[in-house]
Motif scaffolding. Structure first.
Motif, PDB file in Angstrom:
ATOM      1  N   GLY A   1      14.273   0.862   9.798  1.00 46.57           N
ATOM      2  CA  GLY A   1      15.145   0.741   8.684  1.00 46.57           C
ATOM      3  C   GLY A   1      14.118   0.807   7.551  1.00 46.57           C
ATOM      4  N   PHE A   2      14.499  -0.164   6.378  1.00 48.04           N
ATOM      5  CA  PHE A   2      13.982  -0.386   5.125  1.00 48.04           C
ATOM      6  C   PHE A   2      12.783  -1.235   5.329  1.00 48.04           C
ATOM      7  N   GLY A   3      11.652  -0.714   4.939  1.00 50.95           N
ATOM      8  CA  GLY A   3      10.260  -1.282   4.942  1.00 50.95           C
ATOM      9  C   GLY A   3       9.391  -0.883   4.119  1.00 50.95           C
ATOM     10  N   VAL A   4       8.029  -1.439   4.201  1.00 52.37           N
ATOM     11  CA  VAL A   4       6.907  -1.087   3.312  1.00 52.37           C
ATOM     12  C   VAL A   4       5.835  -0.948   3.949  1.00 52.37           C
ATOM     13  N   MET A   5       4.408  -0.590   3.639  1.00 48.26           N
ATOM     14  CA  MET A   5       3.318  -0.867   4.383  1.00 48.26           C
ATOM     15  C   MET A   5       2.400  -1.780   3.477  1.00 48.26           C
ATOM     16  N   VAL A   6       1.826  -2.534   3.971  1.00 52.66           N
ATOM     17  CA  VAL A   6       1.324  -3.889   3.091  1.00 52.66           C
ATOM     18  C   VAL A   6      -0.222  -4.045   3.956  1.00 52.66           C
ATOM     19  N   ARG A   7      -0.970  -4.627   3.038  1.00 52.49           N
ATOM     20  CA  ARG A   7      -2.699  -4.626   3.691  1.00 52.49           C
ATOM     21  C   ARG A   7      -2.686  -6.262   3.551  1.00 52.49           C
ATOM     22  N   ILE A   8      -2.954  -6.832   4.897  1.00 55.72           N
ATOM     23  CA  ILE A   8      -3.403  -8.435   4.859  1.00 55.72           C
ATOM     24  C   ILE A   8      -4.794  -8.481   5.368  1.00 55.72           C
TER      25      ILE A   8
ATOM     26  N   GLN B   1      15.963  -6.204  -4.917  1.00 57.46           N
ATOM     27  CA  GLN B   1      14.612  -6.623  -5.658  1.00 57.46           C
ATOM     28  C   GLN B   1      13.562  -6.098  -4.693  1.00 57.46           C
ATOM     29  N   LEU B   2      13.813  -5.839  -3.450  1.00 61.25           N
ATOM     30  CA  LEU B   2      12.616  -5.340  -2.718  1.00 61.25           C
ATOM     31  C   LEU B   2      12.420  -3.742  -3.049  1.00 61.25           C
ATOM     32  N   HIS B   3      13.452  -3.021  -3.484  1.00 58.89           N
ATOM     33  CA  HIS B   3      13.301  -1.842  -4.039  1.00 58.89           C
ATOM     34  C   HIS B   3      12.446  -1.751  -5.481  1.00 58.89           C
ATOM     35  N   SER B   4      12.439  -2.599  -5.982  1.00 56.94           N
ATOM     36  CA  SER B   4      11.636  -2.877  -7.333  1.00 56.94           C
ATOM     37  C   SER B   4      10.096  -3.119  -6.926  1.00 56.94           C
ATOM     38  N   LEU B   5       9.623  -2.957  -5.675  1.00 57.21           N
ATOM     39  CA  LEU B   5       8.360  -3.374  -5.367  1.00 57.21           C
ATOM     40  C   LEU B   5       7.568  -2.025  -5.813  1.00 57.21           C
ATOM     41  N   LYS B   6       6.053  -2.008  -6.228  1.00 56.58           N
ATOM     42  CA  LYS B   6       5.527  -0.962  -6.395  1.00 56.58           C
ATOM     43  C   LYS B   6       4.097  -0.976  -5.636  1.00 56.58           C
ATOM     44  N   VAL B   7       3.622  -0.063  -5.523  1.00 62.50           N
ATOM     45  CA  VAL B   7       2.306   0.100  -4.977  1.00 62.50           C
ATOM     46  C   VAL B   7       1.432  -0.775  -5.629  1.00 62.50           C
ATOM     47  N   ASN B   8       0.264  -1.465  -4.822  1.00 64.02           N
ATOM     48  CA  ASN B   8      -0.500  -2.427  -5.408  1.00 64.02           C
ATOM     49  C   ASN B   8       0.020  -3.672  -5.826  1.00 64.02           C
ATOM     50  N   ASP B   9       1.543  -4.109  -5.528  1.00 64.27           N
ATOM     51  CA  ASP B   9       2.115  -5.431  -5.955  1.00 64.27           C
ATOM     52  C   ASP B   9       1.375  -6.461  -4.851  1.00 64.27           C
ATOM     53  N   LYS B  10       1.191  -7.348  -5.384  1.00 68.29           N
ATOM     54  CA  LYS B  10       0.795  -8.640  -4.591  1.00 68.29           C
ATOM     55  C   LYS B  10       1.954  -9.545  -4.386  1.00 68.29           C
TER      56      LYS B  10
ATOM     57  N   THR C   1       0.806  -1.191  -0.025  1.00 71.30           N
ATOM     58  CA  THR C   1      -0.041   0.205   0.152  1.00 71.30           C
ATOM     59  C   THR C   1       0.844   1.362   0.005  1.00 71.30           C
ATOM     60  N   SER C   2       1.940   1.290   0.574  1.00 70.02           N
ATOM     61  CA  SER C   2       2.959   2.228   0.473  1.00 70.02           C
ATOM     62  C   SER C   2       4.615   1.656   0.642  1.00 70.02           C
ATOM     63  N   LEU C   3       5.119   2.604  -0.171  1.00 71.80           N
ATOM     64  CA  LEU C   3       6.615   2.252  -0.229  1.00 71.80           C
ATOM     65  C   LEU C   3       7.557   2.919   0.623  1.00 71.80           C
ATOM     66  N   SER C   4       6.848   3.470   1.612  1.00 71.49           N
ATOM     67  CA  SER C   4       7.604   4.189   2.813  1.00 71.49           C
ATOM     68  C   SER C   4       6.927   4.001   3.991  1.00 71.49           C
TER      69      SER C   4
ATOM     70  N   ASP D   1      -6.335  -5.436   6.911  1.00 73.25           N
ATOM     71  CA  ASP D   1      -5.712  -4.584   7.992  1.00 73.25           C
ATOM     72  C   ASP D   1      -4.517  -4.041   7.359  1.00 73.25           C
ATOM     73  N   ASP D   2      -3.996  -2.737   7.880  1.00 77.18           N
ATOM     74  CA  ASP D   2      -2.516  -2.442   7.237  1.00 77.18           C
ATOM     75  C   ASP D   2      -1.504  -2.769   8.491  1.00 77.18           C
ATOM     76  N   TYR D   3      -0.351  -3.342   7.784  1.00 76.60           N
ATOM     77  CA  TYR D   3       0.835  -3.547   8.708  1.00 76.60           C
ATOM     78  C   TYR D   3       2.112  -2.854   8.136  1.00 76.60           C
TER      79      TYR D   3
END
Length: 188
Positions: A104-111, A138-147, A93-96, A114-116
């Motif tokens: 550290g490095f991380g992203v926001m995800v929805r499972i 390879q994690l830096h290549s993630l985009k919003v809405n990637d499953k 849901t978010s790359l920051s 719920d957001d995590y």
């Protein structure tokens, strides 16, 4: 000639003596720092003492608040997957991370609605401090809405964050591995 040899040997002897003395001091300090684990009664008393501090009171208020209950409910939803180390399907849901985050490095995800926070830890830099280690490339290549599919051994919380924090151990995108945490060296 003898003076030159003595001049070279004398500093060597002095430095060796200092290094040996320093090693003994470190050995004594490490022997003193080993302590036996606290008993259950001692842990309970320490916890009661901490709960009476301003930080403890603030934490207890957070636990009882709507935000704290929401975080605990989010943790409970995924606890079964965490214990079994099974895949959890997520959407980025978010790359920051939230502002002021120190995870550290991380992203926001929805499972499951719920957001995590999906945290991977600090990025390591090469010896010349200019190149980022390829561990998260390879994690830096993630985009919003990637499953993605996530596996983790740990979920935690902190009053500073409005979301549970998942430690990313294993991440797949489109059935392909894009991240796997390296095992610890010298530990369990």
């Amino acid at each position: 000639m003898k003076r030159i040899i003595y001049a070279l040997i004398l500093p060597l002897v002095v430095i060796s003596g200092l290094l040996y003395a320093n090693r003994e001091i470190k050995d004594e300090a490490s022997k003193k720092s080993i302590s036996k684990p606290l008993s259950a009664a001692e842990r309970k008393a320490a916890m009661k003492k901490w709960e009476a501090t301003p930080d403890g009171i603030k934490y207890k208020k957070w636990e009882a608040s709507a935000e704290g209950k929401k975080v605990y409910a989010g943790e409970a939803k995924i606890r079964k997957h965490i214990r079994a180390f099974t895949n959890m399907d997520a959407v980025v849901t978010s790359l920051s991370l939230p502002p002021g985050s120190r995870l550290g490095f991380g992203v926001m995800v929805r499972i499951s609605g719920d957001d995590y926070i999906l945290s991977f830890g600090p990025e390591k830099y090469d010896k010349n401090f200019l190149n980022v280690n390829n561990e998260f490339q390879q994690l830096h290549s993630l985009k919003v809405n990637d499953k993605i599919s996530i596996r983790s051994h740990n979920v935690s919380h902190a009053p500073k964050y409005l979301y549970p924090i998942i430690v990313g151990d294993y991440v797949e995108r489109d059935g392909k591995l894009i991240y796997k945490r390296a095992p610890r060296k010298g530990g369990c």
